[in-house]
Every structure is written in structure tokens, then in C-alpha cells.
Design an enzyme around this catalytic site. Structure first.
Site, PDB file in Angstrom:
ATOM      1  N   GLU A   1      20.798  24.121 -27.930  1.00  0.00           N
ATOM      2  CA  GLU A   1      19.820  23.295 -28.646  1.00  0.00           C
ATOM      3  C   GLU A   1      20.403  22.698 -29.927  1.00  0.00           C
ATOM      4  O   GLU A   1      20.393  23.343 -30.980  1.00  0.00           O
ATOM      5  CB  GLU A   1      18.559  24.108 -28.995  1.00  0.00           C
ATOM      6  CG  GLU A   1      17.526  23.257 -29.744  1.00  0.00           C
ATOM      7  CD  GLU A   1      16.228  23.981 -30.085  1.00  0.00           C
ATOM      8  OE1 GLU A   1      16.146  25.203 -29.869  1.00  0.00           O
ATOM      9  OE2 GLU A   1      15.302  23.321 -30.575  1.00  0.00           O
TER      10      GLU A   1
ATOM     11  N   LYS B   1      18.707  21.502 -24.695  1.00  0.00           N
ATOM     12  CA  LYS B   1      17.402  21.296 -25.344  1.00  0.00           C
ATOM     13  C   LYS B   1      17.607  20.330 -26.514  1.00  0.00           C
ATOM     14  O   LYS B   1      17.920  20.754 -27.620  1.00  0.00           O
ATOM     15  CB  LYS B   1      16.853  22.638 -25.823  1.00  0.00           C
ATOM     16  CG  LYS B   1      15.553  22.531 -26.621  1.00  0.00           C
ATOM     17  CD  LYS B   1      14.818  23.854 -26.683  1.00  0.00           C
ATOM     18  CE  LYS B   1      13.610  23.750 -27.598  1.00  0.00           C
ATOM     19  NZ  LYS B   1      12.690  24.872 -27.469  1.00  0.00           N
TER      20      LYS B   1
ATOM     21  N   GLY C   1       9.468  19.078 -31.780  1.00  0.00           N
ATOM     22  CA  GLY C   1      10.050  18.685 -33.075  1.00  0.00           C
ATOM     23  C   GLY C   1       9.114  18.119 -34.124  1.00  0.00           C
ATOM     24  O   GLY C   1       9.577  17.437 -35.040  1.00  0.00           O
TER      25      GLY C   1
END
Ligand code: 13P
Length: 338
Positions: free
Chosen positions: A174, A216, A259
Site C-alpha cells: 500500500e 492497494k 483515503g
């Protein structure tokens, strides 16, 4: 199951990943917003309510847990990982120890947690985890991200991923380019390109088998303070283009973080991406806030109203499941919520 099979199950069409791995500090912020005390029993209660919901079976391929949670026994009988497996999803675990100040750079971070990781991975595997997560964070402004941040975080991600595969688990890689700031969508595209290139460069050096990984990433979107808003169609085109150009084709699954996008935005954008997805990547969600915000609000109203909390979660999981197939619509959003 091989690592590739696990990765494909986590991101199977119609399903995605529930990121319920908030550290005790992060869940404190979430609970504060709903006036719930940050106690271990409250954290367990909220999470086991989600993990025992009907949406798990149909829409959730994997759940990312925090260290405390993977070791908890639910009040329903099974341990947390057993409860998740019972509903057909794969338990996973966040293994990084957080983003710490990066020496030599003002105001940037390096994600820590490599020391002792091999031993911790063995423990998590024995507790039932079959995949892991490590999050690197990059800030955008006139000076950042620095080359130092891009290189050091990619190196750490690759060392992490290599150790995880050695322990027979799938690493979620990620690299999160934050949406905070006034930058435009092109800047996000450029920075994400640089970050992804460096990550895959390091993953190759560290001999990571990409077929047994999940990426990710952030979507390609304008900064949250940017005056020029972008449509979902534009976000989808730029995001898919960036991924096709910079992610090696061996990677089986890509699961976005939300996010800071709203629940609806994150569903809508994922849907647009899948409507035009002509790549071989399985493209889906790995949302924290994007899946939990409404359920958390219900939990704040009445902590033991399991029905309402699960109804809110089931709805979001279903909507995102549809988005992972490009079948979501605003109409379905309203009908299903009713
Ligand atoms: P959000 O979807 O809330 O960004 O969380 C996803 C995540 O796991 C970040 O590491």
C-alpha cells in the site's frame, strides 16, 4: 491454496476487502466523532457486529485486522479470525508499526516495523492470517514527496513483502499518495507514477513474486483543496491509465483505499473504473471509512442496535460489491438503502 489463489479470492469479482485495522489511536478519533469511549470492549463490539453481518458472505473477500483484534475472542463464541473465516472471508493483519518522522526530511514519514517482523508473521499465521498489509504514506506539496521518501518507503515495502511471502502469506502493498492539498489531478497522476515505479523496482530487486501480491493504491484524484473538481469519468480514465502503465501485468488484484473520499464518491469512482476496465487486473475496494462511516454513525446512536448497524454496513458492502463489477448506480443506491 497458493498465494496467487488467495490474492484472487480477496479481490474476486463482486467482492472486496474490509479495512478494519485502525490502530488504537486511529479508532480513538473515529469513536470521538460519535461520542463513544475508546475501550477494548467497545472496539470489539463494533467490529464483531460488522464481522457477523450478512454482507460478509457475499461482498467481503478479506478483512484486515489490527494486532489487538486478531487476538480477541468474540462474545459470540469464536475468535475474531474464526468468525471471519466462518463467513467465508479471509482474515488478514496490518503488520507495519506506523508512519514515523523520516530523518533528514522535514515533515515526511517512513513506515516502520521491519525489526522482528519475521517472528511476528509466524505468530499471525498461527492465529489464522493469510494476508498482511503495510502502508507507506506520501504527501504532495511544492517540495514533497522527496526522492528520499519515495526510495526509502519503496525499499521498506519490498523488504516487508519479501518476508511476508517467505511466511506463506499475501502482502498487500500500500503506497498511499495522500489527497490532502490543493494540487490538481495531473500532479497526483505524476506523483503516483513515480511512487509505483519505485515500488515495483524494489519489489523486483527483493524477488517478490508479484502473482502473490495485491496492490492497494490511491485513485488518481485532485487534492481535497483543489478548486478544479474532476468528474468520476475523468478520475476513472486517469486512474486506469496510470495503473495500466505502471503496474506489472502479473499483479492479480488491485484494491483501492478510500483515503478520505465520502462513501458515495468512493463507490461511484470505483464503479466508473470497473465500467472501463479492459485490463487483466481484478479491481476492487479495500475501504476503511468508505465501508464503515454509516455503520459507525449508527453505532454512535445506540451501541447495541445490531440490526441498524448491520443494515448500514450491509448496504455499503453491497454497493461496493456492485461497483467492483461496474454495476452500481445512484438509483440502486437509493432503492437498496430504503
Ligand atoms: P480508508 O479507506 O479509510 O482510506 O482506509 C483504508 C486503509 O486501510 C488505509 O490504510
Amino acid at each position: 491454496m497458493t498465494l496467487n489463489e488467495i490474492a484472487k479470492r480477496m479481490c474476486a469479482k463482486g467482492k472486496g476487502i474490509l479495512a478494519a485495522d485502525e490502530s488504537t489511536g486511529t479508532i480513538a478519533k473515529r469513536f470521538k466523532s460519535i461520542n463513544v469511549e475508546n475501550l477494548e470492549k467497545n472496539r470489539l463490539n463494533f467490529r464483531q457486529t460488522l464481522f457477523n453481518s450478512s454482507a460478509m458472505k457475499d461482498y467481503i473477500g478479506g478483512v484486515i485486522l489490527f494486532d489487538e483484534t486478531i487476538k480477541q475472542k468474540t462474545t459470540l463464541g469464536p475468535t475474531v479470525p474464526e468468525l471471519i473465516s466462518k463467513h467465508g472471508a479471509i482474515p488478514g493483519i496490518k503488520v507495519d508499526k506506523g508512519a514515523k518522522p523520516l530523518a533528514g526530511s522535514i515533515d515526511e514519514t517512513i513506515t516502520e516495523g521491519l525489526d522482528g517482523l519475521r517472528e511476528r508473521l509466524k505468530e499471525y499465521f498461527d492465529l489464522g492470517a493469510r494476508f498482511t498489509k503495510w502502508r507507506a504514506v506520501y504527501k504532495i506539496n511544492d517540495n514533497f514527496p522527496s526522492i528520499q521518501s519515495i526510495k526509502s518507503n519503496a525499499h521498506a515495502l519490498a523488504r516487508y513483502a519479501s518476508l511476508v511471502q517467505e511466511a506463506n502469506m499475501v502482502p498487500i502493498v500500500e503506497p498511499e499518495v495522500l489527497m490532502n492539498g490543493s494540487h490538481g489531478i495531473e500532479k497526483c497522476y505524476q506523483v503516483t507514477t513515480d511512487v509505483l515505479n519505485e515500488c515495483y523496482n524494489e519489489l523486483e530487486i527483493h524477488k517478490v513474486d508479484l502473482q502473490g501480491t495485491v496492490l492497494k493504491p490511491n485513485m488518481i484524484i485532485p487534492g481535497s483543496e483543489c478548486k478544479d473538481k474532476s468528474s468520476s469519468v475523468e478520475i476513472a480514465k486517469k486512474t486506469l491509465d496510470c495503473l495500466k502503465k505502471n503496474v506489472p501485468s502479473g499483479v492479480p488484484g488491485i484494491a483501492f483505499l478510500s483515503g478520505g473520499q465520502s462513501e458515495i464518491e468512493s463507490s461511484k469512482n470505483l464503479n466508473e473504473i470497473n465500467k472501463i476496465n479492459d485490463s487483466n487486473f481484478l479491481i476492487t475496494f479495500s475501504y476503511g471509512r468508505g465501508l464503515q462511516a454509516s455503520a459507525l454513525k449508527e453505532f454512535g446512536k445506540k451501541q447495541d442496535n445490531i440490526e441498524n448497524i448491520q443494515k448500514a454496513f450491509n448496504h455499503r458492502a453491497k454497493m461496493n460489491g456492485l461497483s467492483s463489477k461496474g454495476e452500481w448506480s445512484e438509483d440502486l443506491e437509493k432503492i437498496s438503502a430504503a
